[in-house]
Write an enzyme that holds these catalytic residues in place. Structure first.
Site, mmCIF file in Angstrom:
data_model
loop_
_atom_site.group_PDB
_atom_site.id
_atom_site.type_symbol
_atom_site.label_atom_id
_atom_site.label_comp_id
_atom_site.label_asym_id
_atom_site.label_seq_id
_atom_site.Cartn_x
_atom_site.Cartn_y
_atom_site.Cartn_z
ATOM 1 N N SER A 200 0.828 -1.200 0.000
ATOM 2 C CA SER A 200 0.000 0.000 0.000
ATOM 3 C C SER A 200 0.872 1.264 0.000
ATOM 4 C CB SER A 200 -0.955 -0.040 1.196
ATOM 5 O OG SER A 200 -1.958 0.939 1.085
ATOM 6 N N ASP A 327 -9.999 -3.386 -5.997
ATOM 7 C CA ASP A 327 -9.439 -2.684 -4.842
ATOM 8 C C ASP A 327 -10.164 -1.350 -4.653
ATOM 9 O OD1 ASP A 327 -7.859 -1.236 -3.009
ATOM 10 O OD2 ASP A 327 -6.016 -2.207 -3.674
ATOM 11 N N HIS A 356 -7.893 -4.925 -1.239
ATOM 12 C CA HIS A 356 -6.686 -4.186 -0.847
ATOM 13 C C HIS A 356 -5.920 -4.993 0.189
ATOM 14 C CE1 HIS A 356 -4.298 -0.518 -0.752
ATOM 15 N NE2 HIS A 356 -4.220 -0.637 0.558
#
EC number: 3.1.1.-
Length: 395
Positions: A200, A327, A356
């Site tokens: 991320s 996502d 995610h």
């Protein structure tokens, strides 16, 4: 139970003129398996122009039936998968540039040699070495190939105190440079094979680091998982539905507000405590604090500078990207598809499902992305297969 095979096909984007890419993929059965069909316009991602993959792929990814919804996937990956509570050894570091405190957590998974190949892990927005996705990845890397893993915990995260006026962001590269220098020159100087993995926000830091240092990076190869590729598009997507705004946008903003409470009066130059606590979204917070702290007029300006999408064509060392079409935090809109297909150093892997930092597979309820990432990094352990890190695109 399953959707069509074409929907489940894992899409791959890379420069096919670089033979090393195909050699790498041939060694990664969770990334690629031969499939004798031709790519057509129907293989595009959400009918986006230029999003046809480089080749057809025999690999498919299916989540468990109850995790097809990306929100359920995200919840399961973050909160329901059993905790590992891996043993760690922590080193606390102070960056001499401004006195900021960071830490390194070494997972003590077994006996390591002084030259054991080592992975440095960048965690997500307000995470740390305690995160499930971090620990499961480190455990798999050790069990499969004996990798040592070290987590770089950012300022204020994972119990780190606030000792400087600056925090961290996707464009703050002083800390990752300091950590890299410390690990390779002082802590583990005999390690010859270094790798960098980002999750991320950590993957955005990773890409910006790669773009900044170029071939001077000591890392042989890199992996980016759930990269917020185009942060302007991410912001739009976070506000696109009531659920996205409530769960992710406000939720992540609240995480940031909790983190930045540790700064006390250090933030007064940017905004009052009342203004900060009134921030409802990540963009609100970044307009108030992050943009100003790192020299930008607005959050939009920061997002443009921080986005990985602008740097793909300039990456000069090997890197694998893994993202999911569903996502809700890091959508595939705004992806530089052409850049991925023209840079010989990059491989982009896109699955239909995964959410995610989820990617839980129906086969064993474990992360498919972890398997693919470890396979990719493992191709660089054999010296005979490492020439691609030096022979790809020059500058």
């Amino acid at each position: 139970m399953f959707s069509s095979r074409d929907k489940a096909e894992v899409k791959l984007y890379f420069d096919s003129s670089n033979e090393e890419n195909q050699k790498i993929l041939d060694q990664c059965p969770h990334l690629y398996q031969k499939y004798d069909k031709d790519v057509t316009i129907n293989d595009r991602v959400n009918n986006i122009e230029d999003s046809e993959p480089t080749i057809k792929n025999g690999v498919t990814f299916y989540p468990p039936y109850y995790l097809y919804n990306s929100h359920f996937m995200n919840y399961y990956g973050s909160f329901k998968i059993p905790k590992l509570n891996l043993k760690i050894r922590r080193e606390i570091l102070v960056n001499p540039i401004d006195g900021g405190t960071i830490s390194l957590d070494f997972f003590e998974l077994g006996e390591f040699k002084e030259d054991t190949p080592t992975i440095v892990i960048n965690h997500g927005l307000t995470g740390g070495s305690h995160e499930r996705y971090v620990q499961y990845f480190a455990q798999r890397a050790y069990k499969e190939k004996g990798f040592r893993s070290v987590v770089f915990n950012y300022r204020g995260c994972a119990g780190n105190p606030i000792t400087a006026d600056r925090a961290y962001s996707a464009v703050q590269l002083d800390d990752i440079k300091f950590v890299t220098e410390y690990l390779t020159k002082t802590a583990l100087p005999l390690v010859k094979k270094w790798f960098l993995v980002g999750f991320s926000l950590g993957s955005a830091i990773l890409v910006n680091y790669m773009a900044d240092v170029g071939k001077d990076s000591p890392y042989l190869a890199h992996v980016s998982i759930s990269n917020p590729m185009n942060m302007v598009e991410c912001t739009k997507n976070l506000s696109s539905t009531y659920f996205n705004n409530l769960i992710y946008n406000k939720g992540l903003a609240n995480n940031l507000k909790r983190l930045f409470r540790k700064f006390d009066g250090r933030l007064d130059k940017y905004a009052t405590k009342e203004q900060i606590m009134a921030a409802q979204t990540i963009a609100d917070f970044d307009n108030l604090i992050t943009s100003k702290m790192f020299g930008f007029e607005t959050a939009h300006d920061y997002y443009l500078a921080a986005s990985s999408s602008k740097s793909i064509c300039n990456l000069v060392k090997p890197i694998l990207f893994i993202n999911a079409i569903d996502d809700p935090i890091a959508p595939t809109s705004g992806f530089p598809w052409k850049d991925f297909k023209s840079n010989p150093n990059t491989i982009l892997c896109v699955s239909r499902w995964g959410g995610h930092l989820g990617f839980i597979s129906y086969e064993d309820h474990m992360s498919w992305s972890d398997k693919a990432a470890v396979e990719y990094l493992s191709t660089f352990l054999d010296d005979n297969n490492n020439n691609n890190s030096n022979n790809n695109k020059a500058e």
